[in-house]
Scaffold this active site. Sequence first.
Site, PDB file in Angstrom:
ATOM      1  N   HIS A  79       1.067  -1.133  -0.139  1.00 18.49           N
ATOM      2  CA  HIS A  79      -0.109   0.120   0.150  1.00 18.49           C
ATOM      3  C   HIS A  79       1.003   1.247  -0.087  1.00 18.49           C
ATOM      4  O   HIS A  79       0.536   2.016  -0.697  1.00 18.49           O
ATOM      5  CB  HIS A  79      -0.872   0.066   1.160  1.00 18.49           C
ATOM      6  CG  HIS A  79      -2.080   1.026   1.209  1.00 18.49           C
ATOM      7  ND1 HIS A  79      -3.290   0.690   1.149  1.00 18.49           N
ATOM      8  CD2 HIS A  79      -2.088   2.281   1.419  1.00 18.49           C
ATOM      9  CE1 HIS A  79      -4.111   1.572   1.158  1.00 18.49           C
ATOM     10  NE2 HIS A  79      -3.140   2.662   1.238  1.00 18.49           N
ATOM     11  N   ASP A  80       1.909   1.266   0.845  1.00 20.08           N
ATOM     12  CA  ASP A  80       2.890   2.588   0.938  1.00 20.08           C
ATOM     13  C   ASP A  80       3.495   2.574  -0.479  1.00 20.08           C
ATOM     14  O   ASP A  80       3.364   3.759  -0.936  1.00 20.08           O
ATOM     15  CB  ASP A  80       4.009   2.325   1.934  1.00 20.08           C
ATOM     16  CG  ASP A  80       4.631   3.505   2.237  1.00 20.08           C
ATOM     17  OD1 ASP A  80       4.215   4.234   2.301  1.00 20.08           O
ATOM     18  OD2 ASP A  80       5.990   3.153   1.957  1.00 20.08           O
TER      19      ASP A  80
END
Length: 342
Positions: A79-80
């Site tokens: 996600h990051d």
Amino acid sequence: MDIMDRLMITTATFFTLCIIITIIVPWSEAAGESTGNGLRVGFYSHSCPNVEKIVADIVSKAHQDDLKLPAALIRIFSHDCLVKGCDASILLDATASHEPVEKQAQASEMLRGYELIDEIKDRVEQECPQTVSCADILAFAAREAVFLAGLPRHMVPAGRRDSRTSRASDITIPNPTTPFDEIIDYFSRRGITIDEMVVLSGAHSIGIAHCSFFDYRLYTFKKDQPQDPALNASYATELSKTCPKPNTLNPAEAKQKAVELDPTTPLVLDNHHYLNLLQGKALLQSDQTMVTDPRTSRLVQQFASDPQSFARRFAKAMIKMGRINVLTGNVGEIRKNCRAIN
């Protein structure tokens, strides 16, 4: 509440560390010698030589009490990286702009693992003050997650620095109903090829999916076809026992309903994800599409029949994803606290 609203709301150990198995990835690929982004294996060999062992020890200990932790760590790292680069922006609680941050976005609602990253950072700061970035800690933790879920350990190039910005509005992660061409384009704009996208989808071999990600495939797929014909009928019957029709439960209760992404080996990161796809047992419509799309079907077949090929390529894809839009050199900072800018 319609399907798109519900999708937005919920988008998102077999060995001990004394048995170290290292996957064979060419040194140039792991170290990033030709990428020009400044990352390299052994980045902290002099400045903080124990950092990778610290991360490994803490993640391993936490895993003993939480066997689903690997899926959470891989997800938060992905996600990051996929939002605006591997810069630990997902970890920030606030920024100088006072805008809502990434972790406050609806698509981030189900992410977890923040407290474990805090624990790792605190321990690393005690040994090597303001030396190791939160972005690198995330990358090391994700590597340990892959290992604890059953794949060989791989080398992780490091040297990332931390972002000072984080905006919820930057999150445009595709959901399971996003057209496949748009999903391919999303990954392509981040330097991830179609083949690498298929490889990274193998992470869906572990973890869970909340019913609202896929219950429309059981009940409201089309006006004249309530159930998705690509979904195995027997499997659909089993799913319906856990996931009732939309809007039949109160929101709080419905939010707790979830199913293992892989019904066969839910705690093992293996090639069963692809076997499930071939049997019509993919929960996510975007995953199931990979079986029929000519750009991806060949690789699905290959991984379903060759678990070693999947293992090798998954490690390479994780390394490549970990290089997306990284901050290096004097750009960004080394946070003292992963939740706050210095």
